[in-house]
Design a protein around this motif. Structure first.
Motif, PDB file in Angstrom:
ATOM      1  N   PHE A 170     -14.988-116.228  42.936  1.00 60.67           N
ATOM      2  CA  PHE A 170     -15.695-116.823  41.811  1.00 60.67           C
ATOM      3  C   PHE A 170     -15.494-115.873  40.438  1.00 60.67           C
ATOM      4  O   PHE A 170     -15.391-116.502  39.595  1.00 60.67           O
ATOM      5  CB  PHE A 170     -17.181-116.581  42.381  1.00 60.67           C
ATOM      6  N   ASN A 171     -15.679-114.532  40.858  1.00 61.34           N
ATOM      7  CA  ASN A 171     -15.312-113.744  39.537  1.00 61.34           C
ATOM      8  C   ASN A 171     -13.943-113.601  38.903  1.00 61.34           C
ATOM      9  O   ASN A 171     -13.898-113.828  37.857  1.00 61.34           O
ATOM     10  CB  ASN A 171     -15.578-112.248  40.078  1.00 61.34           C
ATOM     11  N   GLU A 172     -13.064-114.059  39.962  1.00 62.02           N
ATOM     12  CA  GLU A 172     -11.596-114.308  39.318  1.00 62.02           C
ATOM     13  C   GLU A 172     -11.499-115.636  38.482  1.00 62.02           C
ATOM     14  O   GLU A 172     -11.008-115.412  37.437  1.00 62.02           O
ATOM     15  CB  GLU A 172     -10.603-114.180  40.592  1.00 62.02           C
ATOM     16  N   LYS A 173     -12.151-116.399  39.248  1.00 66.91           N
ATOM     17  CA  LYS A 173     -12.057-117.796  38.433  1.00 66.91           C
ATOM     18  C   LYS A 173     -12.949-117.934  37.112  1.00 66.91           C
ATOM     19  O   LYS A 173     -12.547-118.499  36.062  1.00 66.91           O
ATOM     20  CB  LYS A 173     -12.782-118.961  39.326  1.00 66.91           C
ATOM     21  N   LEU A 174     -13.878-117.232  36.986  1.00 68.37           N
ATOM     22  CA  LEU A 174     -14.807-116.783  35.981  1.00 68.37           C
ATOM     23  C   LEU A 174     -13.709-116.404  34.674  1.00 68.37           C
ATOM     24  O   LEU A 174     -13.948-116.805  33.540  1.00 68.37           O
ATOM     25  CB  LEU A 174     -15.825-116.157  35.954  1.00 68.37           C
ATOM     26  N   GLN A 175     -12.937-115.398  34.861  1.00 65.16           N
ATOM     27  CA  GLN A 175     -12.106-115.012  34.067  1.00 65.16           C
ATOM     28  C   GLN A 175     -11.034-115.972  33.572  1.00 65.16           C
ATOM     29  O   GLN A 175     -10.623-116.155  32.361  1.00 65.16           O
ATOM     30  CB  GLN A 175     -11.135-113.684  34.593  1.00 65.16           C
TER      31      GLN A 175
END
Length: 296
Positions: free
Chosen positions: A48-53
């Motif tokens: 999730f955190n990677e995809k937000l970037q």
């Protein structure tokens, strides 16, 4: 070098004021490495955190700027779901000195339209520390929130001061925030923010699935000792959140329930700017699996 030591060593160098000149992708890779303690994978993001970037860099639409502007978003949302869900606006100004406090009620809230930190809650105008409020608000007005996490929607939001009606639920004696994680118009989870104004207490975040089963995860704040009960308007809030998030890869839609009535809070494209870990960590992957990235 251990993560904690590396974090302390490098954190001062990833402050926004030092690195405004860096391209967004490089800045995010550096900050993600320091804050999260691991490399950021942009070619094949999974969590999730990677995809937000990734979404910060490659999903940029002009309407997103309107949606995160705390003043303009009210117009956007009222056109989508109706004015009855909008907290009354008491005024909007470009500077603190423009505020006509005599025209404001005894209780109100001041917030900046362009960030997530410029908030002043006034429960008794007669006891308000105007000097402290001015210092906080003016400090926020000087900052471009975009540079902190490179959240593109905030880059061109006009910094203003918004005054709203003070809201509090009679039953809970607070303003609980119900934040729905939506993916292409489908709500998959939410968390309830509670005890935010309770003196001596840290804010509590409690995550739930769409059947309102408590999810055993923490993210940024601890769980409450007793999980918040299901709001009466839960299903209606869910439907409204899905309506507002239709056609968007990921959007967090926030609502309040005040005395049985729903009020819109805000729209967020990058929860915690994608820089706060989940515990247990596998929830980062679970939330990430719900995001289908669009074509670049």
């Amino acid at each position: 070098m251990k993560r904690t030591a590396l974090h302390k060593l490098l954190r001062p160098f990833v402050k926004e004021e030092n690195l405004k000149w860096l391209p967004d992708s490089l800045y995010l890779k550096m900050k993600f490495r320091v804050i999260m303690g691991k490399s950021l994978h942009l070619k094949n993001p999974v969590t999730f955190n990677e995809k937000l970037q990734w979404l910060k860099l490659y999903d940029r639409k002009p309407i997103y700027t309107t949606m995160v502007d705390k003043y303009e978003a009210k117009k956007f949302v009222s056109e989508k779901i109706g004015e009855e869900y909008i907290i009354p606006t008491l005024g909007v100004w470009n500077s603190f000195d423009e505020i006509d406090f005599d025209s404001l009620p005894e209780q109100f809230v001041l917030k900046c339209t362009h960030d997530s930190g410029g908030l002043v809650i006034v429960k008794d105008k007669a006891k308000m520390d105007r000097a402290a409020a001015k210092e906080k608000i003016e400090s926020c007005l000087k900052k471009n929130f975009y540079y902190s996490g490179r959240e593109w929607p905030y880059k061109n939001v006009k910094p203003r001061i918004l005054a709203e009606a003070y809201m509090e639920d009679e039953k809970t004696a607070e303003l609980r925030d119900y934040k729905f994680f939506c993916f292409d118009g489908k709500a998959k989870a939410l968390f309830v923010a509670s005890e935010r104004q309770k003196e001596g207490e840290e804010t509590k975040f409690d995550f739930f699935d769409m059947d309102y089963n408590h999810i055993p995860v923490t993210n940024g704040h601890p769980n409450a000792e007793t999980p918040p009960e299901k709001p009466k308007t839960f299903e209606q809030m869910r439907a409204l959140a899905e309506q507002l998030s239709a056609g968007i890869p990921h959007l967090r839609v926030d609502f309040y329930e005040v005395n049985g009535k729903i009020y819109f809070g805000e729209l967020t494209f990058a929860h915690w700017s994608g820089m706060v870990p989940f515990n247990p960590e596998e929830w980062d992957t679970t939330f990430g699996s719900w995001i289908t990235l669009p074509s670049r």
